[in-house]
Design a protein around this motif. Structure first.
Motif, PDB file in Angstrom:
ATOM      1  N   SER A 140       0.819  -1.226   0.000  1.00 43.19           N
ATOM      2  CA  SER A 140       0.000   0.000   0.000  1.00 43.19           C
ATOM      3  C   SER A 140       0.844   1.264   0.000  1.00 43.19           C
ATOM      4  O   SER A 140       0.408   2.301  -0.485  1.00 43.19           O
ATOM      5  N   GLY A 141       2.059   1.199   0.582  1.00 47.58           N
ATOM      6  CA  GLY A 141       2.919   2.395   0.664  1.00 47.58           C
ATOM      7  C   GLY A 141       2.430   3.409   1.691  1.00 47.58           C
ATOM      8  O   GLY A 141       2.930   4.532   1.744  1.00 47.58           O
ATOM      9  N   LYS A 142       1.476   3.025   2.521  1.00 51.58           N
ATOM     10  CA  LYS A 142       0.959   3.963   3.529  1.00 51.58           C
ATOM     11  C   LYS A 142       1.959   4.103   4.682  1.00 51.58           C
ATOM     12  O   LYS A 142       2.789   3.223   4.907  1.00 51.58           O
ATOM     13  N   LYS A 143       1.849   5.212   5.423  1.00 48.30           N
ATOM     14  CA  LYS A 143       2.638   5.404   6.654  1.00 48.30           C
ATOM     15  C   LYS A 143       1.712   5.106   7.832  1.00 48.30           C
ATOM     16  O   LYS A 143       0.494   4.951   7.663  1.00 48.30           O
ATOM     17  N   ILE A 144       2.286   5.098   9.037  1.00 49.34           N
ATOM     18  CA  ILE A 144       1.454   4.884  10.238  1.00 49.34           C
ATOM     19  C   ILE A 144       1.418   6.171  11.056  1.00 49.34           C
ATOM     20  O   ILE A 144       2.477   6.734  11.394  1.00 49.34           O
ATOM     21  N   LEU A 145       0.221   6.619  11.372  1.00 49.75           N
ATOM     22  CA  LEU A 145       0.036   7.819  12.199  1.00 49.75           C
ATOM     23  C   LEU A 145      -0.195   7.371  13.633  1.00 49.75           C
ATOM     24  O   LEU A 145      -0.978   6.439  13.884  1.00 49.75           O
ATOM     25  N   TYR A 146       0.477   8.045  14.574  1.00 52.72           N
ATOM     26  CA  TYR A 146       0.377   7.632  15.975  1.00 52.72           C
ATOM     27  C   TYR A 146       0.064   8.840  16.864  1.00 52.72           C
ATOM     28  O   TYR A 146       0.968   9.606  17.234  1.00 52.72           O
ATOM     29  N   PRO A 147      -1.211   9.062  17.207  1.00 53.85           N
ATOM     30  CA  PRO A 147      -1.562  10.198  18.072  1.00 53.85           C
ATOM     31  C   PRO A 147      -0.982  10.001  19.482  1.00 53.85           C
ATOM     32  O   PRO A 147      -1.114   8.912  20.052  1.00 53.85           O
ATOM     33  N   PHE A 148      -0.331  11.020  20.036  1.00 58.30           N
ATOM     34  CA  PHE A 148       0.261  10.901  21.376  1.00 58.30           C
ATOM     35  C   PHE A 148      -0.824  11.040  22.443  1.00 58.30           C
ATOM     36  O   PHE A 148      -1.731  11.864  22.306  1.00 58.30           O
ATOM     37  N   THR A 149      -0.654  10.275  23.527  1.00 59.19           N
ATOM     38  CA  THR A 149      -1.628  10.372  24.625  1.00 59.19           C
ATOM     39  C   THR A 149      -1.341  11.616  25.467  1.00 59.19           C
ATOM     40  O   THR A 149      -2.246  12.328  25.886  1.00 59.19           O
ATOM     41  N   THR A 150      -0.052  11.881  25.729  1.00 62.87           N
ATOM     42  CA  THR A 150       0.316  13.020  26.565  1.00 62.87           C
ATOM     43  C   THR A 150       1.419  13.835  25.879  1.00 62.87           C
ATOM     44  O   THR A 150       2.040  13.367  24.921  1.00 62.87           O
ATOM     45  N   LYS A 151       1.688  15.018  26.436  1.00 65.26           N
ATOM     46  CA  LYS A 151       2.787  15.848  25.915  1.00 65.26           C
ATOM     47  C   LYS A 151       4.126  15.133  26.127  1.00 65.26           C
ATOM     48  O   LYS A 151       5.061  15.266  25.331  1.00 65.26           O
ATOM     49  N   GLU A 152       4.191  14.365  27.241  1.00 66.15           N
ATOM     50  CA  GLU A 152       5.428  13.630  27.537  1.00 66.15           C
ATOM     51  C   GLU A 152       5.729  12.613  26.419  1.00 66.15           C
ATOM     52  O   GLU A 152       6.880  12.434  26.019  1.00 66.15           O
ATOM     53  N   ASP A 153       4.662  11.963  25.916  1.00 66.42           N
ATOM     54  CA  ASP A 153       4.838  11.019  24.797  1.00 66.42           C
ATOM     55  C   ASP A 153       5.477  11.726  23.610  1.00 66.42           C
ATOM     56  O   ASP A 153       6.364  11.193  22.946  1.00 66.42           O
ATOM     57  N   GLU A 154       4.998  12.940  23.362  1.00 69.50           N
ATOM     58  CA  GLU A 154       5.520  13.694  22.214  1.00 69.50           C
ATOM     59  C   GLU A 154       7.004  14.022  22.441  1.00 69.50           C
ATOM     60  O   GLU A 154       7.821  13.918  21.519  1.00 69.50           O
ATOM     61  N   ASN A 155       7.337  14.393  23.676  1.00 67.56           N
ATOM     62  CA  ASN A 155       8.743  14.708  23.987  1.00 67.56           C
ATOM     63  C   ASN A 155       9.622  13.481  23.788  1.00 67.56           C
ATOM     64  O   ASN A 155      10.705  13.568  23.197  1.00 67.56           O
ATOM     65  N   ASN A 156       9.154  12.332  24.300  1.00 70.52           N
ATOM     66  CA  ASN A 156       9.950  11.097  24.140  1.00 70.52           C
ATOM     67  C   ASN A 156      10.160  10.766  22.667  1.00 70.52           C
ATOM     68  O   ASN A 156      11.223  10.325  22.248  1.00 70.52           O
ATOM     69  N   TRP A 157       9.117  10.986  21.889  1.00 71.19           N
ATOM     70  CA  TRP A 157       9.176  10.729  20.439  1.00 71.19           C
ATOM     71  C   TRP A 157      10.250  11.625  19.805  1.00 71.19           C
ATOM     72  O   TRP A 157      11.087  11.170  19.025  1.00 71.19           O
ATOM     73  N   SER A 158      10.242  12.918  20.200  1.00 74.46           N
ATOM     74  CA  SER A 158      11.203  13.877  19.636  1.00 74.46           C
ATOM     75  C   SER A 158      12.633  13.471  19.992  1.00 74.46           C
ATOM     76  O   SER A 158      13.541  13.579  19.155  1.00 74.46           O
ATOM     77  N   VAL A 159      12.831  12.987  21.212  1.00 69.35           N
ATOM     78  CA  VAL A 159      14.171  12.550  21.625  1.00 69.35           C
ATOM     79  C   VAL A 159      14.623  11.390  20.732  1.00 69.35           C
ATOM     80  O   VAL A 159      15.739  11.384  20.203  1.00 69.35           O
ATOM     81  N   LYS A 160      13.733  10.420  20.514  1.00 72.39           N
ATOM     82  CA  LYS A 160      14.079   9.248  19.687  1.00 72.39           C
ATOM     83  C   LYS A 160      14.367   9.670  18.243  1.00 72.39           C
ATOM     84  O   LYS A 160      15.223   9.085  17.585  1.00 72.39           O
ATOM     85  N   MET A 161      13.636  10.688  17.770  1.00 71.43           N
ATOM     86  CA  MET A 161      13.871  11.154  16.392  1.00 71.43           C
ATOM     87  C   MET A 161      15.299  11.671  16.201  1.00 71.43           C
ATOM     88  O   MET A 161      15.846  11.629  15.100  1.00 71.43           O
TER      89      MET A 161
END
Ligand SMILES: Cc1cc2nc3c(=O)[nH]c(=O)nc-3n(C[C@H](O)[C@H](O)[C@H](O)COP(=O)(O)OP(=O)(O)OC[C@H]3O[C@@H](n4cnc5c(N)ncnc54)[C@H](O)[C@@H]3O)c2cc1C
Length: 350
Positions: free
Chosen positions: A84-105
């Protein structure tokens, strides 16, 4: 090869193995009883990230390119589109989730996989804390893959028996090789039922709604896979008690509740499916030869990630069988040798 090869089972495991033999010009026959098609229930998603721990999926750097190359080769051979070539979208539950994601990026090991998005396709989806984006090739249409592969093998003169192969016949025919790709039915195979399967029943729904504009796959406590024409596949449940692929009200209600939590629009359920994943206690595939009956083999244990695992390990298995290459210890069933010896002692004691 001097022995006739028989592939028993034509789900993801048997079909990918058949292709690997075909690529090597090794003749084979196929048997498939079509009784429990886990592969036909699957959404076929390929997710390189384990969201719970925000880690990479096991062996992903090895498995993902191999899977992509394999399905591309099959697409070219069958002149069809499976990826399909689709990507996966992952809505964060908390702001902390978003921060952890940014660190991993910012971590080199994750750079190819993680991103952010403020995609407009999230209309009517509850996502107050931002959304991560996972790079992958999306999903495979597993039904199309099976149907077209079967057609291709039939038209290329490969014998395809739509019947159950009786285990005692395989054991009696020592001049032929039998590779059991039986999915969860391996629990009834007297030669391999000592292996520690942990089958996981799973249910999915197909819903229809004109409230969503998703193009990519959404993953948040459940997945939503756009199928086109305002239809979405939704899943999945996990149940380790149910031994048959039955539909349950609990499963349907569970998915419905999770959907209501996530979506801010109405939807209609138009179908419901169930299958049983051939999962293993240690979460690794099962490859190898029977400890005593050297004409009996197994390729199984694809668990929750068959689409990703099957291509690499089918090739690995074909190299082992045809070229005498060594199997990785992590997937070789020799890791359960002690269990086999114990099962023999238990049988004697009866
Ligand atoms: C709800 C659900 C969602 C899933 N979603 C995903 C996903 O998004 N991504 C992903 O990668 N994986 C997913 N999976 C897992 C995936 O479906 C499995 O890993 C994969 O399909 C297993 O394939 P298999 O060939 O081992 O088993 P199966 O598909 O069950 O095939 C086994 C075949 O062997 C035949 N057979 C058995 N015994 C015999 C015999 N003695 N003689 C002849 N034939 C025999 C059976 O009839 C059957 O056709 C999902 C599974 C479920 C249940």
């Amino acid at each position: 090869m001097k022995h006739q090869i028989n592939i028993i089972g034509f789900g993801l495991a048997g079909a990918t193995l058949a292709w690997q033999f075909h690529f090597k010009n090794i003749p084979f026959k196929i048997y498939d009883s079509g009784s429990n098609h886990c592969t036909r229930t699957a959404a076929g998603l390929v997710n390189p990230i384990v969201f719970k721990r925000l880690t990479k999926s096991w062996n992903i750097d090895l498995l993902l390119p191999e899977a992509f190359d394999f399905y591309t080769r099959i697409e070219n051979t069958l002149k069809t589109k499976l990826i399909s070539g689709k990507k996966i979208l992952y809505p964060f539950t908390t702001k902390e989730d978003e921060n952890n994601w940014s660190v991993k990026m910012g971590d080199d090991r994750f750079r190819n996989y993680l991103n952010h998005t403020n995609s407009a396709e999230l209309n009517n989806i509850h996502a107050p804390n931002g959304v991560g984006l996972v790079n992958t090739f999306g999903n495979i249409d597993t039904n199309l893959f099976l149907d077209l592969s079967r057609q291709y093998f039939l038209s290329n003169g490969i014998e395809f028996f739509t019947e159950e192969l009786r285990h005692e016949n395989a054991a009696a025919n020592a001049d032929q090789k039998y590779i059991f790709c039986e999915g969860v039915a391996v629990t009834e195979n007297p030669f391999f039922n000592y292996l520690p399967m942990k089958p996981a029943h799973g249910e999915t729904l197909i819903i229809q709604t004109d409230g969503l504009e998703l193009i990519n796959i959404l993953s948040k406590n459940l997945f939503l896979l756009p199928l086109g024409n305002n239809k979405y596949k939704v899943g999945a449940t996990y149940n380790w008690e149910l031994k048959k692929p039955i539909l349950t009200e609990e499963g349907k209600n569970d998915l419905t509740e999770r959907l209501k939590h996530l979506l801010q629009c109405n939807f209609e359920i138009i179908s419901h499916q169930a299958g049983i994943r051939p999962a293993v206690a240690d979460r690794r595939p099962l490859l190898g030869v029977h400890p005593e009956k050297k004409n009996l083999f197994i390729f199984n244990g694809l668990g929750t990630k068959g689409v990703l695992l099957a291509p690499y390990y089918a090739k690995h298995f074909a190299d082992f069988l045809a070229e005498d290459k060594t199997l990785d210890a992590e997937v070789n069933i020799t890791r359960f040798a002690k269990r086999y010896r114990k099962s023999l002692l238990d049988k004697k004691a009866l």
